[in-house]
Design an enzyme around this catalytic site. Sequence first.
Site, PDB file in Angstrom:
ATOM      1  N   ARG A 125       0.817  -1.237   0.000  1.00 52.23           N
ATOM      2  CA  ARG A 125       0.000   0.000   0.000  1.00 52.23           C
ATOM      3  C   ARG A 125       0.841   1.273   0.000  1.00 52.23           C
ATOM      4  NH1 ARG A 125      -3.104  -3.129   3.737  1.00 52.23           N
ATOM      5  NH2 ARG A 125      -4.741  -4.161   2.567  1.00 52.23           N
ATOM      6  N   LYS A 147       2.619  11.146 -11.737  1.00 56.68           N
ATOM      7  CA  LYS A 147       1.712  10.269 -12.499  1.00 56.68           C
ATOM      8  C   LYS A 147       2.443   8.960 -12.751  1.00 56.68           C
ATOM      9  CE  LYS A 147      -1.365  13.329 -15.030  1.00 56.68           C
ATOM     10  NZ  LYS A 147      -1.781  13.814 -16.369  1.00 56.68           N
ATOM     11  N   GLU A 189       8.283  17.151 -25.769  1.00 55.73           N
ATOM     12  CA  GLU A 189       7.709  17.589 -24.489  1.00 55.73           C
ATOM     13  C   GLU A 189       8.290  18.942 -24.073  1.00 55.73           C
ATOM     14  OE1 GLU A 189       5.151  16.086 -23.223  1.00 55.73           O
ATOM     15  OE2 GLU A 189       5.323  13.900 -23.362  1.00 55.73           O
ATOM     16  N   LYS A 231       6.651  22.711 -14.930  1.00 57.39           N
ATOM     17  CA  LYS A 231       5.840  21.571 -14.463  1.00 57.39           C
ATOM     18  C   LYS A 231       5.584  21.677 -12.958  1.00 57.39           C
ATOM     19  CE  LYS A 231       4.612  16.863 -14.988  1.00 57.39           C
ATOM     20  NZ  LYS A 231       4.749  15.590 -15.666  1.00 57.39           N
ATOM     21  N   GLU A 241      -4.918  16.779 -11.217  1.00 53.26           N
ATOM     22  CA  GLU A 241      -5.542  17.136 -12.497  1.00 53.26           C
ATOM     23  C   GLU A 241      -7.054  17.322 -12.395  1.00 53.26           C
ATOM     24  OE1 GLU A 241      -3.611  15.431 -15.978  1.00 53.26           O
ATOM     25  OE2 GLU A 241      -5.562  15.369 -16.963  1.00 53.26           O
ATOM     26  N   ARG A 245      -3.852  21.201 -14.544  1.00 52.93           N
ATOM     27  CA  ARG A 245      -2.812  20.242 -14.956  1.00 52.93           C
ATOM     28  C   ARG A 245      -3.080  19.647 -16.341  1.00 52.93           C
ATOM     29  NH1 ARG A 245       0.452  15.645 -11.441  1.00 52.93           N
ATOM     30  NH2 ARG A 245       1.623  14.850 -13.239  1.00 52.93           N
ATOM     31  N   ASN A 249      -1.260  18.131 -21.115  1.00 52.90           N
ATOM     32  CA  ASN A 249      -1.623  17.101 -22.103  1.00 52.90           C
ATOM     33  C   ASN A 249      -1.846  17.684 -23.490  1.00 52.90           C
ATOM     34  OD1 ASN A 249      -1.563  14.721 -20.511  1.00 52.90           O
ATOM     35  ND2 ASN A 249      -3.371  15.477 -19.462  1.00 52.90           N
ATOM     36  N   HIS A 252      -1.632  15.462 -26.494  1.00 48.53           N
ATOM     37  CA  HIS A 252      -1.622  14.066 -26.043  1.00 48.53           C
ATOM     38  C   HIS A 252      -2.892  13.303 -26.427  1.00 48.53           C
ATOM     39  CE1 HIS A 252       1.852  15.484 -23.910  1.00 48.53           C
ATOM     40  NE2 HIS A 252       2.037  14.358 -23.260  1.00 48.53           N
ATOM     41  N   HIS A 256      -2.002   9.999 -27.977  1.00 49.32           N
ATOM     42  CA  HIS A 256      -2.319   8.689 -27.374  1.00 49.32           C
ATOM     43  C   HIS A 256      -3.095   7.824 -28.359  1.00 49.32           C
ATOM     44  CE1 HIS A 256      -1.871  10.140 -22.902  1.00 49.32           C
ATOM     45  NE2 HIS A 256      -0.721   9.995 -23.523  1.00 49.32           N
ATOM     46  N   HIS A 269       6.548   7.739 -27.896  1.00 46.35           N
ATOM     47  CA  HIS A 269       5.575   8.620 -27.246  1.00 46.35           C
ATOM     48  C   HIS A 269       5.812  10.080 -27.664  1.00 46.35           C
ATOM     49  CE1 HIS A 269       2.941  10.270 -24.184  1.00 46.35           C
ATOM     50  NE2 HIS A 269       3.928  10.998 -23.713  1.00 46.35           N
TER      51      HIS A 269
HETATM   52  P1  NAD Z   1      11.390   4.980 -22.661  1.00 47.12           P
HETATM   53  O1  NAD Z   1      11.314   4.861 -21.224  1.00 47.12           O
HETATM   54  O2  NAD Z   1      10.862   3.857 -23.501  1.00 47.12           O
HETATM   55  O3  NAD Z   1      12.905   5.274 -23.081  1.00 47.12           O
HETATM   56  C1  NAD Z   1      13.218   5.439 -24.424  1.00 47.12           C
HETATM   57  C2  NAD Z   1      14.333   4.468 -24.871  1.00 47.12           C
HETATM   58  O4  NAD Z   1      15.590   4.991 -24.477  1.00 47.12           O
HETATM   59  C3  NAD Z   1      14.249   3.084 -24.282  1.00 47.12           C
HETATM   60  O5  NAD Z   1      14.670   2.139 -25.235  1.00 47.12           O
HETATM   61  C4  NAD Z   1      15.254   3.153 -23.143  1.00 47.12           C
HETATM   62  O6  NAD Z   1      15.755   1.892 -22.758  1.00 47.12           O
HETATM   63  C5  NAD Z   1      16.318   4.013 -23.749  1.00 47.12           C
HETATM   64  N1  NAD Z   1      17.146   4.759 -22.807  1.00 47.12           N
HETATM   65  C6  NAD Z   1      16.762   5.364 -21.675  1.00 47.12           C
HETATM   66  N2  NAD Z   1      17.769   6.081 -21.179  1.00 47.12           N
HETATM   67  C7  NAD Z   1      18.817   5.908 -21.982  1.00 47.12           C
HETATM   68  C8  NAD Z   1      20.138   6.413 -22.004  1.00 47.12           C
HETATM   69  N3  NAD Z   1      20.560   7.287 -21.099  1.00 47.12           N
HETATM   70  N4  NAD Z   1      20.969   6.008 -22.977  1.00 47.12           N
HETATM   71  C9  NAD Z   1      20.543   5.146 -23.956  1.00 47.12           C
HETATM   72  N5  NAD Z   1      19.281   4.667 -24.012  1.00 47.12           N
HETATM   73  C10 NAD Z   1      18.435   5.052 -23.038  1.00 47.12           C
HETATM   74  O7  NAD Z   1      10.625   6.294 -23.196  1.00 47.12           O
HETATM   75  P2  NAD Z   1      10.575   7.790 -22.657  1.00 47.12           P
HETATM   76  O8  NAD Z   1      10.443   8.620 -23.862  1.00 47.12           O
HETATM   77  O9  NAD Z   1      11.610   8.077 -21.671  1.00 47.12           O
HETATM   78  O10 NAD Z   1       9.188   7.818 -21.860  1.00 47.12           O
HETATM   79  C11 NAD Z   1       7.965   7.588 -22.511  1.00 47.12           C
HETATM   80  C12 NAD Z   1       6.983   7.081 -21.496  1.00 47.12           C
HETATM   81  O11 NAD Z   1       6.777   8.079 -20.505  1.00 47.12           O
HETATM   82  C13 NAD Z   1       5.628   6.756 -22.072  1.00 47.12           C
HETATM   83  O12 NAD Z   1       5.183   5.535 -21.561  1.00 47.12           O
HETATM   84  C14 NAD Z   1       4.751   7.884 -21.566  1.00 47.12           C
HETATM   85  O13 NAD Z   1       3.407   7.508 -21.412  1.00 47.12           O
HETATM   86  C15 NAD Z   1       5.388   8.213 -20.261  1.00 47.12           C
HETATM   87  N6  NAD Z   1       5.148   9.582 -19.810  1.00 47.12           N
HETATM   88  C16 NAD Z   1       4.716   9.740 -18.537  1.00 47.12           C
HETATM   89  C17 NAD Z   1       4.519  11.007 -18.049  1.00 47.12           C
HETATM   90  C18 NAD Z   1       4.134  11.190 -16.617  1.00 47.12           C
HETATM   91  O14 NAD Z   1       3.791  12.311 -16.231  1.00 47.12           O
HETATM   92  N7  NAD Z   1       4.206  10.169 -15.801  1.00 47.12           N
HETATM   93  C19 NAD Z   1       4.742  12.123 -18.855  1.00 47.12           C
HETATM   94  C20 NAD Z   1       5.193  11.920 -20.155  1.00 47.12           C
HETATM   95  C21 NAD Z   1       5.394  10.632 -20.616  1.00 47.12           C
HETATM   96  N1  GLY Z   2       2.608  14.667 -18.571  1.00 47.55           N
HETATM   97  C1  GLY Z   2       1.355  15.150 -18.122  1.00 47.55           C
HETATM   98  C2  GLY Z   2       1.271  15.341 -16.664  1.00 47.55           C
HETATM   99  O1  GLY Z   2       2.195  15.054 -15.931  1.00 47.55           O
HETATM  100  O2  GLY Z   2       0.275  15.781 -16.197  1.00 47.55           O
END
Ligand code: NAD
Ligand code: GLY
Length: 368
Positions: A125, A147, A189, A231, A241, A245, A249, A252, A256, A269
């Site tokens: 939890r 998030k 982003e 942010k 949100e 917030r 998006n 997005h 999405h 993404h």
């Molecule tokens: P990812 O985590 O898939 O990383 C991208 C690629 O880069 C992967 O293959 C990873 O292994 C590689 N990688 C990571 N760091 C590296 C480094 N230093 N050197 C070499 N390779 C490296 O993708 P991302 O773009 O980081 O994140 C996208 C995800 O984030 C999506 O799932 C999206 O929904 C989520 N997201 C969440 C929020 C939130 O607020 N929580 C906001 C935006 C996006």
């Molecule tokens: N990436 C959108 C949020 O964090 O709200």
Amino acid sequence: MSTSEIQTVSIDLQQRSYSIAIGSGLIGNPKNYAQLPAASHALLVTNTTVGPLYAEALRGALQTKYAKIHVVTLPDGEAHKTWQTLNLIFDALLENHCDRKTVLFALGGGVVGDMTGFAAASFMRGVPFVQVPTTLLAQVDSSVGGKTGINHPLGKNMIGAFYQPLLVLCDLDTLKTLPPNELSAGLAEIIKYGPIADMTFFDWIEANLQALLDRDPAALAYAVQRCCEIKAWVVGQDERESGLRAILNFGHTFGHAIEAGLGYGNWLHGEAVGCGMVMAAHLSRALGLVDDAFVMRLSKLIRAAGLPIVGPRLDQQDNAACYLDLMRVDKKADAGAIRFVVIDGPSSAAMRNVPDVMVRSVIDVCCT
Ligand code: NAD
Ligand code: GLY
């Protein structure tokens, strides 16, 4: 900012407040973890790409703090942001007899960060966790704000929790190993923060795009810092949100739909968000909120960042209907009505319900 300095941005959320540290050489420095709570166990969550690059440095820095440091290495990729992969984290926690003081460390991009955060939110939890983002996208967005979650075949990030980390450590050195398309994904982003909140920053991005693409350390440091400040300002006012917030998006809702419609992992993404912002800018134009010059300016920057500006066809028969169906499961949808983030002035965004017929015409214009 000089590149040897550590810059700190604070997220102000009363008892859930924390710091984002931005700088070089952070992962391997034990001092950066000194303020974390004492515990017997730490679990490093990483993936098959990032683990071999940075897990040993993190493990070494944590050795004096935690008696037992475990590592779980997840398969890499958006397609693995699933229940099955999440369960590997719970398996590691339980097999190693981790207790409720165990600190989780998310070492990787947004996929690792979102899944580790969700595991931390739900294991016993709720256990503490730290974000160590290693992609540009994760440093400017996903590691900040709490998030967390996983995808469902019917919708992106549909299962998850709001759960804040104790600390975010953005080590800019990790960006040196990032593939070029992942750097571009992060730029999407970064660009997002301009129209929604700070057109002065948008001017700066236009002027410094080549430096960012060349991975100039000072340019990257400033971009990460400014994005985290914006942010933090947004999340500090609307953590869960209920209103403001949602502006984060921008792009997005279309993005999405592209990710889910093509199958997770086919477009990055950030690529989907970049193209989605172009579509959302066209929608803002159709509503009369911005002019053609704005749409062209945003599209030009997104393309120059190495991102797609033409949407993919998700269905050969009725492409717009396919987008609309996918967008109806967006988290912002309300009683089946899709709600879009639109730009309604300089540095200003708002939520709007838009008639399907207008969305259809934007999709028709924006997709091949
Ligand atoms: P990812 O985590 O898939 O990383 C991208 C690629 O880069 C992967 O293959 C990873 O292994 C590689 N990688 C990571 N760091 C590296 C480094 N230093 N050197 C070499 N390779 C490296 O993708 P991302 O773009 O980081 O994140 C996208 C995800 O984030 C999506 O799932 C999206 O929904 C989520 N997201 C969440 C929020 C939130 O607020 N929580 C906001 C935006 C996006
Ligand atoms: N990436 C959108 C949020 O964090 O709200």
